[in-house]
Design a protein around this motif. Structure first.
Motif, short mmCIF file in Angstrom:
data_model
loop_
_atom_site.label_atom_id
_atom_site.label_comp_id
_atom_site.label_asym_id
_atom_site.label_seq_id
_atom_site.Cartn_x
_atom_site.Cartn_y
_atom_site.Cartn_z
N LYS A 95 -1.96 -14.21 0.89
CA LYS A 95 -1.59 -12.91 1.45
C LYS A 95 -0.98 -12.05 0.35
CE LYS A 95 -0.77 -14.43 6.21
NZ LYS A 95 0.19 -14.42 7.36
N LEU A 96 -1.59 -10.91 0.15
CA LEU A 96 -1.10 -9.95 -0.84
C LEU A 96 0.24 -9.38 -0.39
CD1 LEU A 96 -1.70 -8.08 -3.37
CD2 LEU A 96 -2.70 -6.49 -1.71
N LEU A 97 1.16 -9.17 -1.35
CA LEU A 97 2.37 -8.40 -1.10
C LEU A 97 2.04 -6.96 -1.49
CD1 LEU A 97 4.86 -11.01 -2.58
CD2 LEU A 97 4.59 -10.41 -0.17
N PRO A 98 1.62 -6.15 -0.53
CA PRO A 98 0.98 -4.86 -0.84
C PRO A 98 1.85 -3.91 -1.64
CG PRO A 98 1.49 -5.03 1.50
CD PRO A 98 1.70 -6.39 0.92
N GLU A 99 3.17 -4.00 -1.48
CA GLU A 99 4.03 -3.07 -2.22
C GLU A 99 4.02 -3.33 -3.72
OE1 GLU A 99 6.57 -6.58 -0.96
OE2 GLU A 99 5.08 -5.28 0.01
N THR A 100 3.51 -4.51 -4.15
CA THR A 100 3.52 -4.85 -5.57
C THR A 100 2.24 -4.43 -6.29
OG1 THR A 100 2.51 -7.06 -5.29
CG2 THR A 100 4.91 -6.88 -5.02
N LEU A 101 1.22 -4.03 -5.55
CA LEU A 101 -0.08 -3.76 -6.16
C LEU A 101 -0.03 -2.49 -7.02
CD1 LEU A 101 -2.84 -5.16 -6.06
CD2 LEU A 101 -3.53 -3.47 -4.33
N GLU A 102 -0.53 -2.61 -8.26
CA GLU A 102 -0.58 -1.48 -9.20
C GLU A 102 -1.93 -1.47 -9.90
OE1 GLU A 102 2.66 -1.88 -11.93
OE2 GLU A 102 4.21 -1.82 -10.37
N VAL A 103 -2.41 -0.29 -10.24
CA VAL A 103 -3.70 -0.14 -10.93
C VAL A 103 -3.53 0.80 -12.11
CG1 VAL A 103 -6.06 0.72 -10.73
CG2 VAL A 103 -5.08 -0.65 -8.88
#
Length: 502
Positions: A95-103
């Protein structure tokens, strides 16, 4: 050669933020790569959809794992089949921790040719006839390349793997980023978990450093430093220190029988009546049930001899209040005002509702769905519960304790002693839970409070003299405790959480 590539890859992680600007989370690039990530994990990892996986993996894939080593595409697919999708009765789930996603885009002369995606995720295990349970955490970094307008994952790093303690959804904030560096993060977390408000008191080196408040005391009415919460069992430490002040003055005894001043009709014939002391009551060794209404006949009784073991009891503190009021012929609230509230300028603290309370400042309790709960205005003191106070006032009280509470060395040393044993790693002093032998040889004193719709906790560290007050007017309030305590106190906080929740 493999180790050299890994060093280069890790170096890339450390320089990303300094060299490339992160794209907005609502940008087309961010959304496209979030979908691509979901093909690897939601479809491939979680559902074993190999066709979806093949669409996004580059033929020259390099996969770096800090435990499993380095793999090419063929090795990755083989390991994936055996380890991730080899046993349907023991299925790993990501399960992704969505607040941590960066591009971060990669360009050549202004033309987009790739991107770097980084984030954090939790891993779970799914077994038949069981609730899914968390097992671990890791960070990931994926280098994506554009090939014929399709995104391909060419290099994946999976690192910083560590086990995760699972204390259940009730205590899991499901939020990986630090909270204290950005107020908006705390506000977002309150919204996520349907928590109307939280009030935080931060104590550093024996001084009240800051009061922080977030959310609303009631619908569309922002919380403030003066907002009053009902803090439930956080009443007990206040009661304990009022009593310790009386003991220090020689007006009350820690070890004489309480029956000298008060005898409840329900236990007047008990063989244990004259064995009950204030020490037993303040350390939860009275022998009483938590509340008499929880017994079969709704009567007070000794369930064991006082002083022989630990058992949490609100009745004990109420019994003590009645004895003190009978001896001094004064309301306990009046004594508390004299001994604590007035000297500490705890101007918004009361044992019950009075005309002095501004009801507009009350943080109304809320249920699991963030709906307000009808609250009762108690008009008599209860030494165990129902205290009305602010985060600032309660923080003043904790600072007072850390700085010896104006007590003599003899009396204060009694507070610092282990008086009773609850369970491994958790003891009790006089009025507060006590955790010794924490990291850095620290000792913590703490107490929690919880009625339906309100959740509170207070915690102080003896050596560093740091402390924390958390008030929430929500049934969901405990979801924040693990996150905030662990973040604020580091490994000491993590150990405090572990001892209490395991």
């Amino acid at each position: 050669m493999k180790s050299y590539k890994l060093i280069l890859a890790i170096a890339l992680i450390l320089t990303i933020k300094n060299s490339i600007a992160q794209v907005a989370k609502d940008s087309s690039l961010f959304i496209e790569l979030k979908k691509a990530d979901s093909l690897i994990f939601n479809e491939g990892f979680n559902k074993c959809n190999f066709d979806a996986l093949k669409k996004v993996l580059h033929q020259d894939l390099e996969f770096f794992h800090d435990v499993g080593g380095v793999q090419n595409l063929e090795q990755f697919n083989d390991a994936f089949s055996k380890n991730i999708c080899g046993d349907s009765n023991y299925k790993p789930i990501r399960k992704l921790l969505p607040e941590t996603l960066e591009v971060y885009p990669l360009k050549n002369n202004g033309e987009l040719y790739g991107a770097i995606q980084k984030g954090e995720h939790n891993f779970y295990i799914k077994e038949p006839n069981k609730e899914i349970y968390i097992t671990g955490y890791a960070k990931f970094l994926t280098t994506w390349i554009l090939e014929n307008a399709d995104w391909k994952a060419k290099r994946i790093l999976s690192y910083d793997h560590k086990p995760v303690k699972d204390y259940g959804e009730k205590f899991n904030a499901n939020y990986a980023l630090p909270l204290f560096d950005n107020d908006q993060k705390i506000e977002a977390l309150l919204i996520k978990h349907k928590i109307p408000s939280i009030a935080i008191g931060l104590i550093k080196n024996g001084n009240l450093q800051q009061i922080r408040t977030f959310g609303n005391k009631k619908s569309n009415q922002p919380i403030s430093n003066n907002s009053i919460y009902k803090v439930a069992s956080l009443t007990k430490p206040i009661t304990a220190f009022v009593v310790l002040k009386l003991i220090d003055e020689g007006a009350w005894s820690l070890d004489e029988p309480v029956s000298k001043y008060f005898i409840d009709e329900d236990i007047k014939n008990s063989n244990y009546l004259n064995k009950l002391t204030t020490r037993h009551i303040l350390s939860h060794q009275s022998g009483f049930p938590n509340w008499r209404y929880l017994t079969d006949d709704n009567k007070l009784l000794f369930q064991f001899e006082p002083g022989t073991k630990w058992q949490y009891s609100g009745e004990g503190f109420e019994y003590l209040r009645k004895a003190i009021e009978k001896k001094f012929k004064r309301p306990f609230e009046e004594i508390a005002q004299e001994k604590l509230f007035n000297p500490l300028k705890m101007n918004n603290t009361y044992y019950y509702w009075t005309d002095k309370i501004d009801e507009n400042q009350y943080a109304v309790e809320h249920d699991e769905n963030e709906k307000p709960i009808n609250y009762e205005k108690y008009t008599v003191a209860n030494a165990s519960a129902n205290l009305l106070t602010t985060a600032e006032d309660y923080s003043k009280f904790l600072v007072y304790i850390l700085n010896r509470a104006g007590l003599s060395e003899k009396t204060y040393d009694e507070f610092l002693k282990v008086q009773a044993h609850e369970k491994k790693g958790v003891d009790w002093s006089l009025g507060m839970q006590m955790l010794t032998n924490l990291p850095n040889n620290e000792t913590a004193f703490m107490h929690t409070g919880g009625d339906y719709g309100t959740k509170t906790i207070a915690l102080i560290l003896k050596n560093s003299k740091d402390g924390l007050v958390l008030f929430s007017n929500s049934e969901n309030g405990v979801v924040l405790w693990q996150k905030i305590i662990s973040e604020y106190f580091g490994e000491i906080g993590e150990e405090i959480v572990r001892r209490n929740l395991e």
